[in-house]
Design a protein around this motif. Structure first.
Motif: not given
Length: 317
Positions: A223-232, A274-275, A292-302
């Motif tokens: 569970e990670i914050p994504f567009l203002g709310e926790t997403a799975r 992340v290594s 989290r790094a994946y979700a942040e990159n995805l949100e930025h591109l969205c």
């Protein structure tokens, strides 16, 4: 709300029809057709409209509160535009696999693409994590045509749910027999599968997996914050990345303009920061950090192209 894997994958007949028309007519004709196709999805897809509306409202709130994007993007509100953009993506999928996609229409960014290409040219195993933002099929389609921008041919293994994608993959092979890829199903990943993937990576292969779809076979998610709310997000995808422990890249292909009859595309590549050269105790924390790094990159591109997000299931509940 239904999960993505509970929604029937009944696009094959439409794909076959589009492929037939693509052989008979120029691609621009197919793009005109995308709008009546989008209207059909919009008019009769009540659940899809509801999910689209929920996503666009979240995007609106997120953009209003994001200093980086204030004044730069119009607030997306039209479910019809969103679903029509999805219809255009269906046409792009067929173009990719039918060999009617030109590499000159793809603009690479000044990002980690140079590292990715160097890695593949050196014969090092690579994991590419895609998403349902933009055209996930574009890169694989270009690779099948030998237009991946690399000196070595990309030997691709796709990790996906075989029950959901079996018919679609069969159709892609029918459209372009030279584009067949190795498929590993997510429903039976075990030690033998990990060994198989490691062998293919050691031979310089590329493993491709989507990072924004929860598993149909387990309830374990991150569970990670994504567009203002926790997403799975799927735990298994990022555990697999940790176990394979090779250079991993997040890759997205997006239309420069959401709606165009002669589109150009931007290809974005971001290396996973992340290594996983660590002990088992530290691995769990790094798995979450990687997701989290994946979700942040995805949100930025969205936020750059809100209408090109095609994850039509309830991502937050």
């Amino acid at each position: 709300m239904s999960q993505w894997y509970e929604v029937k994958q009944n696009h094959n007949l439409g794909y076959k029809m589009m492929f037939f028309l693509l052989k008979a007519f120029p691609a621009v004709f197919m793009r005109f057709l995308a709008f009546p196709i989008g209207f059909f999805y919009w008019a009769f897809g009540k659940k899809t409209r509801s999910i689209s509306k929920d996503y666009l409202l979240r995007m609106e709130v997120s953009l209003l509160s994001d200093v980086e994007h204030i004044g730069k993007k119009k607030i997306p509100r039209s479910t019809f535009k969103h679903i029509s953009s999805f219809a255009l993506n269906l046409v792009e999928n067929v173009q990719s696999w039918a060999g009617k996609f030109s590499f000159k229409d793809v603009a690479w960014q000044d990002d980690d693409v140079h590292d990715l290409v160097a890695n593949i040219n050196a014969g090092k195993g690579t994991v590419i994590v895609i998403s349902h933002l933009g055209n996930a099929q574009m890169m694989k389609g270009l690779a099948s045509l030998g237009e991946s921008g690399t000196e070595r041919k990309m030997n691709i293994t796709t990790v996906s749910d075989a029950k959901v994608s079996q018919g679609f993959n069969a159709l892609l092979n029918e459209i372009n027999p030279d584009s067949s890829f190795n498929i590993v199903s997510t429903d039976n990943i075990g030690p033998e599968t990990i060994i198989l993937l490691q062998e293919r990576l050691e031979a310089g292969g590329v493993v491709v997996i989507a990072g924004d779809r929860v598993s149909a076979h387990t309830n374990r998610n991150i569970e990670i914050p994504f567009l203002g709310e926790t997403a799975r997000f799927p735990y298994g995808v990022f555990l697999l990345i940790a176990l394979l422990n090779v250079p991993t890249y997040f890759v997205n292909g997006l239309r420069q303009k959401d709606f165009s009859l002669s589109p150009k595309y931007d290809m974005f590549v971001k290396k996973n920061p992340v290594s996983f050269d660590c002990g088992r105790k530290e691995r769990e924390a790094r798995i979450t950090e990687s997701a989290r790094a994946y979700a942040e990159n995805l949100e930025h591109l969205c936020k750059l192209h809100p209408y090109q997000w095609y994850n039509f299931f309830d991502f937050w509940r």
